[in-house]
Design a protein around this motif. Structure first.
Motif: not given
Length: 567
Positions: A66-69, A75-76, A82-85, A110-111
């Motif tokens: 669910f990270y910025p990507s 998303g991998y 250490r943030d959310v997209d 979480v992944d």
């Protein structure tokens, strides 16, 4: 700030062994539920569906990245660990989600993606702006090229997604990426990489995360000689702990560091390894209590619907668990594999692997070759078999609806690099990529996205989704959704010690039966002809049972039943 951990119910913090026989539901966040109507699933959507998750009876959610990507690989490819997209939500919404899940009695895994970052990660951008030999470059794996002017890559290696595994940067050096070009591999010999990931694990643990799924857990440690081996030479090297790239013994030094951190929490944070390794003994090291503690086995994902094969897999994996002291994992579907309702409706694989290198070769298969009804019937039977086993069961979003793989996605709308970066010859039997199992879920019979969100979905949904929606199945006796709810509820009531005993009287040929502590029995008919059942109380069956002429019951083909034998 009050964290989700501080507001979580005490009951969720009490049991350090909660994971051993947990039912874990994987959410691929971009395709679960869209709370703001932009066509992409998000945290708001997940929060809105917590009552649904609770109604399923699961013990935990596994949340895919669910990270910025930039979504070069779904998303991998992580920009910031250490943030959310922003397209998915905020840290405040993450805390709200954790509190909502914990309030419903559901834990959160979480992944974590430690083998590589995104090429947009601040460290990699710093590396590009820094000279050869700098500390910034040493966090990744940079090498000079071969040839008169370094114009050739350092080695002829191919990435998991096909194409070269080395990419040249403007000053002439090359960097290693085991996966997509946008996913440069970390150099785990660098102490700053170790320290930064410890900070990441602590960051999410402090926010109430209960555990971590470790992506490509067997790939972190690399030992590259000055003169790199060729692809042909690599392929001849044993993967016994000494291979330059995969499953090296020293990778477990990393996980020992992580375990020290995990054990500072009460209860300790758990972890499960995605580790594609050569032998059960190699996999056991990832599941050791001094390391990650649990490792996926994907054996049932590779198995045909066959009694003998299933028995061998279960026997082998339970034996491995005894050695490690861990519990085993069971999985039929996930974000990387063809949904099992579709697999079981296709011709048998007959021992062919569904892996290519360390990744799945994914696909929907030719539509005209699928027996959808048989595939779903077998999938329901397989799931009931799985949920009767000791150990933890990992379920993938949508399988509780009986969803098939979506094969009919136009090429121009596909997003998976496994599709775009391989040739039709490479893809072979299954080569449609992983998009087919990542299509957004149908919640309602109608609407622009079957209730996924207000303004469509980021991947096209087929018309047949209407009949497989939550709305179509909710409360309907015999539906796949109600089967999962009943099975998970019963499983929680029946689950005892992590043992089983094969019932040799009932097992044989196409039938596989085993008893669990507490006096109940699981019987699966893998064949086509019905078989007579012993007298007993029927607890649950994946398909309706048949009456026999003498007033007894028979188990139809492709069906599992749970029962208590008569005294």
């Amino acid at each position: 700030m009050t964290t989700a951990l501080e507001t979580a119910p005490t009951a969720l913090q009490a049991d350090p062994d909660w994971w051993r026989q947990a039912a874990v539901y994987q959410i691929y966040p971009r395709s679960f539920a869209d709370g703001n109507g932009d066509g992409i699933g998000d945290l708001r959507g997940i929060i809105s569906r917590v009552p649904y998750l609770k109604s399923l009876g699961i013990d935990a959610v596994w949340l895919s990245p669910f990270y910025p990507s930039a979504l070069a690989d779904g998303g991998y490819d992580v920009d910031d660990y250490r943030d959310v997209d922003p397209k998915i939500g905020t840290l405040e919404q993450f805390d709200e989600m954790v509190a909502a899940l914990h309030g419903a009695g559901i834990r959160l895994i979480v992944d974590v993606v430690p083998n590589h970052s995104s090429d947009r990660h601040e460290w990699f951008q710093e590396a590009l702006a820094s000279p050869k030999g700098s500390n910034a470059r040493e966090r990744y794996i940079f090498r000079d090229g071969r040839g008169e002017n370094g114009e050739l890559p350092p080695a002829d290696w191919t990435s998991i997604f096909s194409g070269p595994a080395w990419t040249r940067v403007p000053d002439g050096q090359w960097y290693l990426h085991s996966f997509a070009t946008e996913q440069p591999d970390f150099n785990w010999k660098h102490p700053e990489v170790h320290a930064d990931f410890l900070r990441t694990l602590e960051f999410w643990s402090d926010r109430g995360v209960d555990g971590f799924r470790i992506d490509v857990a067997h790939g972190l440690s690399k030992d590259l000689p000055e003169v790199l081996p060729s692809t042909a030479e690599l392929q001849k090297m044993p993967k016994d702990g000494t291979h330059p790239l995969w499953d090296r013994d020293d990778v477990h030094e990393i996980y020992a560091e992580w375990r020290e951190l995990f054990n500072r929490y009460d209860p300790p944070r758990i972890a499960v390894a995605e580790a594609w390794v050569e032998t059960p003994e190699r996999r056991a090291r990832y599941a050791s209590p001094e390391g990650l503690g649990q490792a996926f086995n994907f054996d049932l994902m590779e198995a045909d619907f066959d009694a003998a094969h299933f028995r061998d897999i279960v026997t082998d994996n339970l034996a491995q668990s005894e050695v490690t002291g861990s519990s085993t994992t069971w999985v039929f579907s996930n974000h990387d594999g063809v949904r099992h309702a579709t697999r079981y409706g296709l011709p048998p694989r007959a021992g062919r692997s569904v892996k290519q290198g360390a990744e799945w070769v994914l696909a929907g298969g030719p539509e005209e070759g699928i027996d959808r009804e048989l595939g779903l019937r077998r999938a329901r039977a397989a799931t009931l078999f799985e949920l009767a086993l000791p150990g933890s069961a990992y379920l993938y979003q949508g399988e509780e609806l009986g969803l098939h793989e979506v094969a009919e996605i136009p090429d121009e709308q596909r997003q998976d690099p496994a599709f775009w970066r391989t040739t039709a010859e490479d893809r072979g039997f299954d080569g449609l990529g992983r998009d087919g199992c990542r299509v957004p879920l149908p919640w309602t019979r109608e609407g622009s996205s079957f209730g996924f969100g207000d303004n469509g979905a980021h991947l096209p949904q087929p018309a047949w989704f209407a009949d497989f929606s939550v709305e179509a199945e909710d409360g309907v006796a015999g539906s796949t959704l109600e089967l999962y709810r009943a099975a998970l509820r019963l499983r929680a009531e029946l689950q005892g010690e992590e043992t089983l005993a094969w019932d040799e009287q009932l097992s044989g040929g196409d039938v596989l039966a085993f008893a669990r502590p507490g006096g109940w029995l699981s019987v699966t008919n893998f064949g086509a002809e019905p078989v007579t059942l012993p007298d007993g109380e029927v607890l649950l069956s994946s398909s309706p049972l048949e009456a026999t002429d003498d007033g007894g019951l028979a188990l139809p083909g492709a069906t599992t039943v749970w029962l208590r034998r008569a005294a």
